[in-house]
Design a protein around this motif. Sequence first.
Motif, PDB file in Angstrom:
ATOM      1  N   GLY A 266      -8.781  31.460  47.811  1.00 22.84           N
ATOM      2  CA  GLY A 266      -8.578  31.855  48.535  1.00 22.84           C
ATOM      3  C   GLY A 266      -8.378  32.754  47.859  1.00 22.84           C
ATOM      4  O   GLY A 266      -7.278  33.040  47.239  1.00 22.84           O
ATOM      5  N   HIS A 267      -8.169  33.891  48.885  1.00 23.04           N
ATOM      6  CA  HIS A 267      -7.227  35.761  48.135  1.00 23.04           C
ATOM      7  C   HIS A 267      -6.422  36.004  49.144  1.00 23.04           C
ATOM      8  O   HIS A 267      -6.940  36.574  49.776  1.00 23.04           O
ATOM      9  CB  HIS A 267      -7.957  36.330  47.113  1.00 23.04           C
ATOM     10  N   THR A 268      -5.339  36.878  48.270  1.00 24.25           N
ATOM     11  CA  THR A 268      -4.245  36.929  49.070  1.00 24.25           C
ATOM     12  C   THR A 268      -4.318  38.767  48.898  1.00 24.25           C
ATOM     13  O   THR A 268      -4.881  39.162  47.589  1.00 24.25           O
ATOM     14  CB  THR A 268      -2.774  36.963  49.342  1.00 24.25           C
ATOM     15  N   ALA A 269      -3.822  39.464  49.968  1.00 22.77           N
ATOM     16  CA  ALA A 269      -4.097  41.178  49.663  1.00 22.77           C
ATOM     17  C   ALA A 269      -3.462  42.051  50.458  1.00 22.77           C
ATOM     18  O   ALA A 269      -2.865  41.190  51.091  1.00 22.77           O
ATOM     19  CB  ALA A 269      -5.545  42.030  49.607  1.00 22.77           C
ATOM     20  N   THR A 270      -2.747  42.762  49.799  1.00 27.16           N
ATOM     21  CA  THR A 270      -2.229  44.096  50.408  1.00 27.16           C
ATOM     22  C   THR A 270      -3.394  45.152  51.501  1.00 27.16           C
ATOM     23  O   THR A 270      -3.728  45.099  50.823  1.00 27.16           O
ATOM     24  CB  THR A 270      -1.312  45.157  49.565  1.00 27.16           C
ATOM     25  N   ALA A 271      -3.304  44.798  52.050  1.00 28.56           N
ATOM     26  CA  ALA A 271      -4.137  45.977  53.625  1.00 28.56           C
ATOM     27  C   ALA A 271      -2.789  47.371  53.517  1.00 28.56           C
ATOM     28  O   ALA A 271      -1.582  47.351  53.765  1.00 28.56           O
ATOM     29  CB  ALA A 271      -3.861  45.290  54.780  1.00 28.56           C
ATOM     30  N   ALA A 272      -3.823  47.962  53.854  1.00 24.71           N
ATOM     31  CA  ALA A 272      -3.080  49.486  53.791  1.00 24.71           C
ATOM     32  C   ALA A 272      -4.685  50.487  54.086  1.00 24.71           C
ATOM     33  O   ALA A 272      -5.834  49.784  54.979  1.00 24.71           O
ATOM     34  CB  ALA A 272      -3.418  50.402  51.967  1.00 24.71           C
ATOM     35  N   GLY A 273      -4.201  51.644  54.926  1.00 27.40           N
ATOM     36  CA  GLY A 273      -4.646  52.428  55.662  1.00 27.40           C
ATOM     37  C   GLY A 273      -4.567  52.062  57.324  1.00 27.40           C
ATOM     38  O   GLY A 273      -3.667  51.477  58.133  1.00 27.40           O
ATOM     39  N   GLY A 274      -5.830  52.087  57.799  1.00 24.84           N
ATOM     40  CA  GLY A 274      -6.000  52.277  59.023  1.00 24.84           C
ATOM     41  C   GLY A 274      -5.245  53.481  59.834  1.00 24.84           C
ATOM     42  O   GLY A 274      -5.034  54.147  59.488  1.00 24.84           O
ATOM     43  N   PRO A 275      -6.003  53.679  61.525  1.00 26.97           N
ATOM     44  CA  PRO A 275      -6.049  52.725  62.829  1.00 26.97           C
ATOM     45  C   PRO A 275      -7.595  52.309  62.254  1.00 26.97           C
ATOM     46  O   PRO A 275      -8.234  51.098  63.101  1.00 26.97           O
ATOM     47  CB  PRO A 275      -5.802  53.398  63.305  1.00 26.97           C
ATOM     48  N   THR A 276      -8.376  52.814  61.883  1.00 21.11           N
ATOM     49  CA  THR A 276      -9.894  53.039  61.978  1.00 21.11           C
ATOM     50  C   THR A 276     -10.479  52.066  60.209  1.00 21.11           C
ATOM     51  O   THR A 276     -11.880  51.129  60.593  1.00 21.11           O
ATOM     52  CB  THR A 276     -10.412  53.894  62.056  1.00 21.11           C
ATOM     53  N   THR A 277      -9.844  52.387  59.140  1.00 18.85           N
ATOM     54  CA  THR A 277     -10.791  52.089  57.905  1.00 18.85           C
ATOM     55  C   THR A 277      -9.917  51.792  57.325  1.00 18.85           C
ATOM     56  O   THR A 277      -8.016  51.855  56.757  1.00 18.85           O
ATOM     57  CB  THR A 277     -11.447  53.021  57.650  1.00 18.85           C
ATOM     58  N   PHE A 278      -9.470  50.408  57.115  1.00 16.60           N
ATOM     59  CA  PHE A 278      -8.080  49.317  56.027  1.00 16.60           C
ATOM     60  C   PHE A 278      -8.941  48.986  55.008  1.00 16.60           C
ATOM     61  O   PHE A 278     -10.146  48.466  54.657  1.00 16.60           O
ATOM     62  CB  PHE A 278      -8.110  48.091  56.965  1.00 16.60           C
ATOM     63  N   THR A 279      -7.763  49.399  53.464  1.00 13.85           N
ATOM     64  CA  THR A 279      -8.298  48.816  52.618  1.00 13.85           C
ATOM     65  C   THR A 279      -7.927  47.785  52.226  1.00 13.85           C
ATOM     66  O   THR A 279      -6.326  47.739  52.321  1.00 13.85           O
ATOM     67  CB  THR A 279      -8.067  50.040  51.369  1.00 13.85           C
ATOM     68  N   LEU A 280      -8.062  46.621  51.644  1.00  9.96           N
ATOM     69  CA  LEU A 280      -7.736  45.858  51.071  1.00  9.96           C
ATOM     70  C   LEU A 280      -7.397  45.610  49.874  1.00  9.96           C
ATOM     71  O   LEU A 280      -8.495  45.395  48.927  1.00  9.96           O
ATOM     72  CB  LEU A 280      -8.631  44.328  51.765  1.00  9.96           C
ATOM     73  N   ASP A 281      -6.717  45.322  49.215  1.00 12.23           N
ATOM     74  CA  ASP A 281      -6.989  45.039  47.664  1.00 12.23           C
ATOM     75  C   ASP A 281      -5.552  44.499  46.768  1.00 12.23           C
ATOM     76  O   ASP A 281      -4.823  43.358  47.284  1.00 12.23           O
ATOM     77  CB  ASP A 281      -5.328  45.922  47.092  1.00 12.23           C
ATOM     78  N   PRO A 282      -6.840  42.944  46.160  1.00 12.64           N
ATOM     79  CA  PRO A 282      -6.618  41.805  46.080  1.00 12.64           C
ATOM     80  C   PRO A 282      -5.754  42.008  45.072  1.00 12.64           C
ATOM     81  O   PRO A 282      -5.064  42.344  44.941  1.00 12.64           O
ATOM     82  CB  PRO A 282      -8.257  40.875  45.993  1.00 12.64           C
ATOM     83  N   ALA A 283      -4.547  40.460  45.391  1.00 11.32           N
ATOM     84  CA  ALA A 283      -3.277  40.071  44.569  1.00 11.32           C
ATOM     85  C   ALA A 283      -4.075  39.711  43.182  1.00 11.32           C
ATOM     86  O   ALA A 283      -3.341  40.337  42.623  1.00 11.32           O
ATOM     87  CB  ALA A 283      -2.648  38.972  44.992  1.00 11.32           C
ATOM     88  N   THR A 284      -5.178  38.600  42.914  1.00 17.44           N
ATOM     89  CA  THR A 284      -5.364  38.895  42.049  1.00 17.44           C
ATOM     90  C   THR A 284      -7.014  39.412  41.973  1.00 17.44           C
ATOM     91  O   THR A 284      -7.642  39.491  42.894  1.00 17.44           O
ATOM     92  CB  THR A 284      -5.613  37.127  41.360  1.00 17.44           C
TER      93      THR A 284
END
Length: 322
Positions: A266-284
């Motif tokens: 499993g990977h945690t991530a930081t979610a940014a953007g919205g409300p239509t397009t979101f970017t997930l930046d994995p922690a590792t």
Amino acid sequence: MRVVLVLGIVVGALASVGTASAASNIVISQVYGGGGNMGATYQHDYVELFNRGTTAQLLDGWSLQYGSSTGLVGPTSTPQQITPLSGSIAPGEYVLVREAQGTGGTTATPGDITDDSPIAMSASAGKIALVNTTTNLACGSATVLCGSAQLATIVDLVGYGAANQFEGAGPTATLSNTTAALRGGEGCVDTDNNGADFAVGAPAPRNRLTLIHVCGGADTAPSVASTSPTNGATGVARDANVTITFSEPVDTTSSWYAISCGTTAGHTATAAGGPTTFTLDPATDFAANETCTVRVLASDVTDQDAPPDNMLANHEFTFQTA
């Protein structure tokens, strides 16, 4: 409508399918091949059709044609892989085509159209084409590509699981005895990309008795419109971000996604953007040459109009790192 033939890599260019404007609004809105298998509720495989347009369309002379994940669609040697269609489909109407019955299940599938020699579809991976003739396509295998004349008769096509033929960048996610492929927006979403247009969820067959659903009229549930990486992508950078675009502005909870990989788990991530397009930046970073699955959880995504609607089903896509 575009169809791509792939063999590990793309070997056929994007091909436009020439159809009448009315016909282009008739789509395959649901695919289920696990009917009657172990764990299934419904006893039959089925394909659901939907008219997302504003005019009625006769289905007389049309057909559904099936192929295995890498086999021919509508092979001449196997008449059981073609179902003739008939009748009409009104704007906003669903038509359910009932296919082969398994030995299990507890609920009969309420088909509008049945076939004396029904198609036995794979529960996990295959190809189903809506064709405006009853002539066998007999193409779409690893060695026999569909030519322009055959492509011109295909009104809609869905590749699911590990199918080598599909619309757009990739097929839908893999299905199972208990999951179907459901087109977003209750059948209205059609971006010519199977991987983005369909979510995987519990079978929910609709037929002519189902209430009419007008696209662009009544409120529809949100869906995933596109992703980066796309479903089935290979050679993805180990430090890549994941981008998810929805069909409309949405609100999400803190647990609206899950990223799981074969080596790094499993990977945690930081979610940014919205409300239509979101970017997930994995922690590792991801590991080399591993397969990862991203799952968007329907229960944690709602649209922003009133009343708020959840996604109809979870959306999954997979990719492989370099």
